[in-house]
Design an enzyme around this catalytic site. Sequence first.
Site, PDB file in Angstrom:
ATOM      1  N   ALA A 127      -3.365  -2.887  -5.578  1.00  0.00           N
ATOM      2  CA  ALA A 127      -3.276  -1.815  -6.574  1.00  0.00           C
ATOM      3  C   ALA A 127      -2.211  -0.813  -6.165  1.00  0.00           C
ATOM      4  CB  ALA A 127      -4.618  -1.088  -6.719  1.00  0.00           C
ATOM      5  N   TYR A 180      -3.452   7.420 -12.641  1.00  0.00           N
ATOM      6  CA  TYR A 180      -4.027   6.354 -11.801  1.00  0.00           C
ATOM      7  C   TYR A 180      -5.314   5.821 -12.441  1.00  0.00           C
ATOM      8  CZ  TYR A 180      -6.757   4.306  -7.968  1.00  0.00           C
ATOM      9  OH  TYR A 180      -7.551   3.485  -7.201  1.00  0.00           O
TER      10      TYR A 180
HETATM   11  N1  NAP Z   1      -8.534   3.868  -1.479  1.00  0.00           N
HETATM   12  C1  NAP Z   1      -9.546   4.380  -2.183  1.00  0.00           C
HETATM   13  O1  NAP Z   1     -10.111   5.445  -1.857  1.00  0.00           O
HETATM   14  C2  NAP Z   1     -10.073   3.645  -3.387  1.00  0.00           C
HETATM   15  C3  NAP Z   1     -11.092   4.236  -4.120  1.00  0.00           C
HETATM   16  C4  NAP Z   1     -11.589   3.557  -5.232  1.00  0.00           C
HETATM   17  C5  NAP Z   1     -11.078   2.319  -5.566  1.00  0.00           C
HETATM   18  N2  NAP Z   1     -10.070   1.794  -4.854  1.00  0.00           N
HETATM   19  C6  NAP Z   1      -9.561   0.473  -5.256  1.00  0.00           C
HETATM   20  O2  NAP Z   1      -9.862  -0.445  -4.218  1.00  0.00           O
HETATM   21  C7  NAP Z   1      -8.854  -1.460  -4.160  1.00  0.00           C
HETATM   22  C8  NAP Z   1      -8.336  -1.577  -2.744  1.00  0.00           C
HETATM   23  O3  NAP Z   1      -7.793  -0.323  -2.370  1.00  0.00           O
HETATM   24  P1  NAP Z   1      -7.146  -0.081  -0.940  1.00  0.00           P
HETATM   25  O4  NAP Z   1      -7.543   1.270  -0.483  1.00  0.00           O
HETATM   26  O5  NAP Z   1      -7.414  -1.291  -0.081  1.00  0.00           O
HETATM   27  O6  NAP Z   1      -5.608  -0.030  -1.345  1.00  0.00           O
HETATM   28  P2  NAP Z   1      -4.350   0.075  -0.381  1.00  0.00           P
HETATM   29  O7  NAP Z   1      -4.754   0.174   1.045  1.00  0.00           O
HETATM   30  O8  NAP Z   1      -3.441   1.102  -0.962  1.00  0.00           O
HETATM   31  O9  NAP Z   1      -3.690  -1.348  -0.573  1.00  0.00           O
HETATM   32  C9  NAP Z   1      -3.209  -1.780  -1.808  1.00  0.00           C
HETATM   33  C10 NAP Z   1      -2.424  -3.043  -1.575  1.00  0.00           C
HETATM   34  O10 NAP Z   1      -1.898  -3.444  -2.829  1.00  0.00           O
HETATM   35  C11 NAP Z   1      -0.552  -3.828  -2.609  1.00  0.00           C
HETATM   36  N3  NAP Z   1       0.218  -3.722  -3.832  1.00  0.00           N
HETATM   37  C12 NAP Z   1       0.648  -2.614  -4.477  1.00  0.00           C
HETATM   38  N4  NAP Z   1       1.370  -2.962  -5.546  1.00  0.00           N
HETATM   39  C13 NAP Z   1       1.391  -4.327  -5.566  1.00  0.00           C
HETATM   40  C14 NAP Z   1       1.986  -5.282  -6.401  1.00  0.00           C
HETATM   41  N5  NAP Z   1       2.739  -4.930  -7.451  1.00  0.00           N
HETATM   42  N6  NAP Z   1       1.804  -6.598  -6.114  1.00  0.00           N
HETATM   43  C15 NAP Z   1       1.090  -6.974  -5.058  1.00  0.00           C
HETATM   44  N7  NAP Z   1       0.498  -6.130  -4.215  1.00  0.00           N
HETATM   45  C16 NAP Z   1       0.661  -4.811  -4.476  1.00  0.00           C
HETATM   46  C17 NAP Z   1      -0.050  -2.874  -1.533  1.00  0.00           C
HETATM   47  O11 NAP Z   1       1.124  -3.385  -0.972  1.00  0.00           O
HETATM   48  P3  NAP Z   1       1.940  -2.617   0.177  1.00  0.00           P
HETATM   49  O12 NAP Z   1       1.210  -2.980   1.446  1.00  0.00           O
HETATM   50  O13 NAP Z   1       3.289  -3.179   0.085  1.00  0.00           O
HETATM   51  O14 NAP Z   1       1.837  -1.156  -0.154  1.00  0.00           O
HETATM   52  C18 NAP Z   1      -1.248  -2.874  -0.608  1.00  0.00           C
HETATM   53  O15 NAP Z   1      -1.213  -3.957   0.277  1.00  0.00           O
HETATM   54  C19 NAP Z   1      -7.819  -1.062  -5.212  1.00  0.00           C
HETATM   55  O16 NAP Z   1      -8.101  -1.725  -6.400  1.00  0.00           O
HETATM   56  C20 NAP Z   1      -8.056   0.417  -5.422  1.00  0.00           C
HETATM   57  O17 NAP Z   1      -7.650   0.841  -6.704  1.00  0.00           O
HETATM   58  C21 NAP Z   1      -9.561   2.414  -3.766  1.00  0.00           C
END
Ligand code: NAP
Length: 294
Positions: free
Chosen positions: A60, A125
Amino acid sequence: MNILVTGGQGQLGIELAAMAWPAGVQIHAPTRTELDLTSAESVRSAFAARSYAAVINAAAYTAVDRAESEIGAAFAANALGPALLAEATKTTGTPLIQISTDYVFDGSKQGVYEEEYPVKPLGVYGASKEAGEQAVRTGNPRSIILRTAWLVSPHRRNFIMTMLRLGAEQPVLRVVDDQRGCPTSAADLAAAVSAIALRMIDDPAAPTGDYHFVNAGDTTWCGLARYAFALAAEFSGPSPIVEAITTAEFPTPARRPANSRLSTAKLARDFGIAPRPWQDAVKDIVGKLRPAPG
Ligand SMILES: NC(=O)c1ccc[n+]([C@@H]2O[C@H](COP(=O)([O-])OP(=O)(O)OC[C@H]3O[C@@H](n4cnc5c(N)ncnc54)[C@H](OP(=O)(O)O)[C@@H]3O)[C@@H](O)[C@H]2O)c1
């Protein structure tokens, strides 16, 4: 048996790739360079390379504040990407698990959010993630939208990592104390996602639809910071003074929900998954950040 995990280098992707899966399960967790969800060609190549028993979209665009000025980038990754995955999995009936967020809600509800509560994102977002939910719901009937919140881990950038870094640099930190949510371990979320994926693979009649997974209990950002510093103090980590402030005192480009608490009752009922308290999860995370002796 192949399972595709997009966003392999994100907090959740790392945990999904690292966890123990049953024998015979092969996790494919490409980097963004290897599989770019904003490119139809890239998605097509990933599915041409092999067939998958399930797909987990852990990728994401997660830069909540930057999204306010990068609307196209946020929607490309968070709405177009899931739509392409839904299209690629629909005809084969491949289960698709789309990870989503508490930011689809506006936070004005009293009490916890159940899955069916009307969404009303406050910012770009949240709106882009909501569009991703819709794309998956309508694009592949064998799908699950799994919303989570306040994701933390010993990897990458997240609230605990930021607090521990800032706490080592500054004697006093001012942290927002009027937003409530459920801190959630990326490792615990990964365990829940794997259980859901395996059930969907095994059972064509497994439940589909919208679910929530967060660790149990809730706190504020200030409460979480204080708890993390108390744990870090046990190994002489940073222990700054943490001052409670209001959201109004910490303006950000994106508005955030004041109430992010999600109900997990439906997940417990349909999948038998019962999250542990957030404090236990945070203890594990801060414990992993303890410097090695010597
Ligand atoms: N973080 C939070 O507090 C939170 C809260 C609620 C829900 N979520 C959801 O939980 C899920 C996991 O979140 P997370 O915290 O693990 O996210 P994260 O650590 O920011 O990792 C997101 C990953 O997605 C990759 N990405 C971004 N754009 C992309 C694209 N166009 N194609 C392929 N990969 C892409 C990023 O690549 P790079 O490594 O190159 O950046 C990164 O590896 C997401 O759906 C997020 O919306 C997160």
